[in-house]
Design a protein around this motif. Structure first.
Motif, PDB file in Angstrom:
ATOM      1  N   ASN A 162      -3.936  -0.064   4.658  1.00 45.26           N
ATOM      2  CA  ASN A 162      -3.032  -0.946   5.326  1.00 45.26           C
ATOM      3  C   ASN A 162      -1.518  -0.395   5.229  1.00 45.26           C
ATOM      4  O   ASN A 162      -1.072  -0.072   4.059  1.00 45.26           O
ATOM      5  N   ASP A 163      -0.696  -0.448   6.486  1.00 43.84           N
ATOM      6  CA  ASP A 163       0.526   0.452   6.343  1.00 43.84           C
ATOM      7  C   ASP A 163       1.576  -0.397   5.520  1.00 43.84           C
ATOM      8  O   ASP A 163       2.696  -0.097   5.346  1.00 43.84           O
ATOM      9  N   ARG A 164       1.218  -1.879   5.378  1.00 50.62           N
ATOM     10  CA  ARG A 164       2.114  -2.752   4.761  1.00 50.62           C
ATOM     11  C   ARG A 164       1.916  -2.613   3.066  1.00 50.62           C
ATOM     12  O   ARG A 164       2.361  -3.205   2.171  1.00 50.62           O
ATOM     13  N   LEU A 165       0.742  -1.925   2.674  1.00 51.50           N
ATOM     14  CA  LEU A 165       0.408  -1.536   1.294  1.00 51.50           C
ATOM     15  C   LEU A 165       1.568  -0.767   0.504  1.00 51.50           C
ATOM     16  O   LEU A 165       2.036   0.068   1.137  1.00 51.50           O
ATOM     17  N   PRO A 166       1.990  -1.420  -0.459  1.00 52.51           N
ATOM     18  CA  PRO A 166       3.119  -0.397  -1.210  1.00 52.51           C
ATOM     19  C   PRO A 166       2.698   1.061  -1.710  1.00 52.51           C
ATOM     20  O   PRO A 166       1.387   1.004  -1.881  1.00 52.51           O
ATOM     21  N   VAL A 167       3.437   1.948  -1.328  1.00 58.30           N
ATOM     22  CA  VAL A 167       2.938   3.225  -1.713  1.00 58.30           C
ATOM     23  C   VAL A 167       2.541   3.530  -2.784  1.00 58.30           C
ATOM     24  O   VAL A 167       1.372   4.188  -2.943  1.00 58.30           O
ATOM     25  N   GLY A 168       3.053   2.941  -4.028  1.00 60.08           N
ATOM     26  CA  GLY A 168       2.468   3.049  -5.411  1.00 60.08           C
ATOM     27  C   GLY A 168       1.144   2.678  -5.228  1.00 60.08           C
ATOM     28  O   GLY A 168      -0.005   3.171  -5.999  1.00 60.08           O
ATOM     29  N   GLN A 169       0.737   1.367  -4.879  1.00 63.73           N
ATOM     30  CA  GLN A 169      -0.486   0.770  -5.079  1.00 63.73           C
ATOM     31  C   GLN A 169      -1.586   1.662  -3.751  1.00 63.73           C
ATOM     32  O   GLN A 169      -2.785   1.675  -4.596  1.00 63.73           O
ATOM     33  N   ALA A 170      -0.993   2.007  -2.929  1.00 65.00           N
ATOM     34  CA  ALA A 170      -2.032   3.019  -2.065  1.00 65.00           C
ATOM     35  C   ALA A 170      -2.444   4.274  -2.838  1.00 65.00           C
ATOM     36  O   ALA A 170      -3.552   4.401  -2.778  1.00 65.00           O
ATOM     37  N   ILE A 171      -1.514   4.830  -3.494  1.00 58.27           N
ATOM     38  CA  ILE A 171      -1.751   5.773  -4.306  1.00 58.27           C
ATOM     39  C   ILE A 171      -2.684   5.512  -5.399  1.00 58.27           C
ATOM     40  O   ILE A 171      -3.734   6.382  -5.564  1.00 58.27           O
ATOM     41  N   GLU A 172      -2.505   4.660  -6.256  1.00 58.36           N
ATOM     42  CA  GLU A 172      -3.496   4.143  -7.261  1.00 58.36           C
ATOM     43  C   GLU A 172      -4.876   4.031  -6.743  1.00 58.36           C
ATOM     44  O   GLU A 172      -5.900   4.379  -7.281  1.00 58.36           O
ATOM     45  N   GLU A 173      -4.968   3.280  -5.629  1.00 53.51           N
ATOM     46  CA  GLU A 173      -6.150   2.814  -5.162  1.00 53.51           C
ATOM     47  C   GLU A 173      -6.944   4.054  -4.566  1.00 53.51           C
ATOM     48  O   GLU A 173      -8.000   4.273  -4.789  1.00 53.51           O
ATOM     49  N   LEU A 174      -6.257   4.895  -4.002  1.00 50.99           N
ATOM     50  CA  LEU A 174      -6.769   6.104  -3.343  1.00 50.99           C
ATOM     51  C   LEU A 174      -7.206   7.219  -4.544  1.00 50.99           C
ATOM     52  O   LEU A 174      -8.309   7.714  -4.543  1.00 50.99           O
ATOM     53  N   LEU A 175      -6.380   7.222  -5.710  1.00 50.40           N
ATOM     54  CA  LEU A 175      -6.768   7.930  -6.664  1.00 50.40           C
ATOM     55  C   LEU A 175      -8.271   7.526  -7.525  1.00 50.40           C
ATOM     56  O   LEU A 175      -8.781   8.250  -7.690  1.00 50.40           O
ATOM     57  N   LEU A 176      -8.053   6.269  -7.680  1.00 46.32           N
ATOM     58  CA  LEU A 176      -9.456   5.551  -8.186  1.00 46.32           C
ATOM     59  C   LEU A 176     -10.464   6.063  -7.373  1.00 46.32           C
ATOM     60  O   LEU A 176     -11.683   6.268  -7.948  1.00 46.32           O
ATOM     61  N   VAL A 177     -10.569   5.751  -5.969  1.00 44.84           N
ATOM     62  CA  VAL A 177     -11.734   5.969  -5.242  1.00 44.84           C
ATOM     63  C   VAL A 177     -12.002   7.763  -5.287  1.00 44.84           C
ATOM     64  O   VAL A 177     -13.119   8.091  -5.346  1.00 44.84           O
ATOM     65  N   ALA A 178     -11.125   8.497  -5.151  1.00 46.18           N
ATOM     66  CA  ALA A 178     -11.076   9.867  -5.051  1.00 46.18           C
ATOM     67  C   ALA A 178     -11.758  10.432  -6.204  1.00 46.18           C
ATOM     68  O   ALA A 178     -12.541  11.293  -6.251  1.00 46.18           O
TER      69      ALA A 178
END
Length: 116
Positions: A83-99
């Motif tokens: 979601n483009d409204r997701l805060p950048v920091g949260q997007a990074i954390e969630e992507l790192l978790l999944v990756a």
């Protein structure tokens, strides 16, 4: 670790943040490999050939093309729609978790929407 590819309009701050937080993340931007301006089906075909999950903000069209590939029996290593409204920091954390905590086989033929 997952192999990722960000589409052309994906937030560069997220890409940079991912690479700063975890330099071993295997992430390519499609524009850096000659696919800047390519239409979604071409990006998805390239991602499939290179076994890369596509990162996108495009909720409108890219998931539909991804599912068309699945229905047609074509390879589709996965799409993560952030979601483009997701805060950048949260997007990074969630992507790192999944990756870092999942395997590529888990995402074959799937579209995952963030936030989780």
């Amino acid at each position: 670790m997952l192999r990722l590819a960000s589409d052309e309009n994906f937030n560069g701050d997220i890409v940079r943040g991912l690479l700063l937080r975890c330099p071993e993340v295997d992430l390519l931007r499609v524009q850096d490999v000659g696919f800047g301006g390519a239409i979604d089906p071409v990006v998805l075909a390239w991602a499939a050939e290179n076994e890369r999950i596509v990162l996108t903000h495009d909720r409108a069209t890219l998931p539909d093309f991804a599912y068309e590939r699945v229905v047609a029996g074509a390879a589709m290593p996965g799409v993560f729609v952030i979601n483009d409204r997701l805060p950048v920091g949260q997007a990074i954390e969630e992507l790192l978790l999944v990756a870092t905590c999942s395997e590529a086989l888990e995402w074959l033929g799937r579209v995952l929407y963030f936030p989780l």
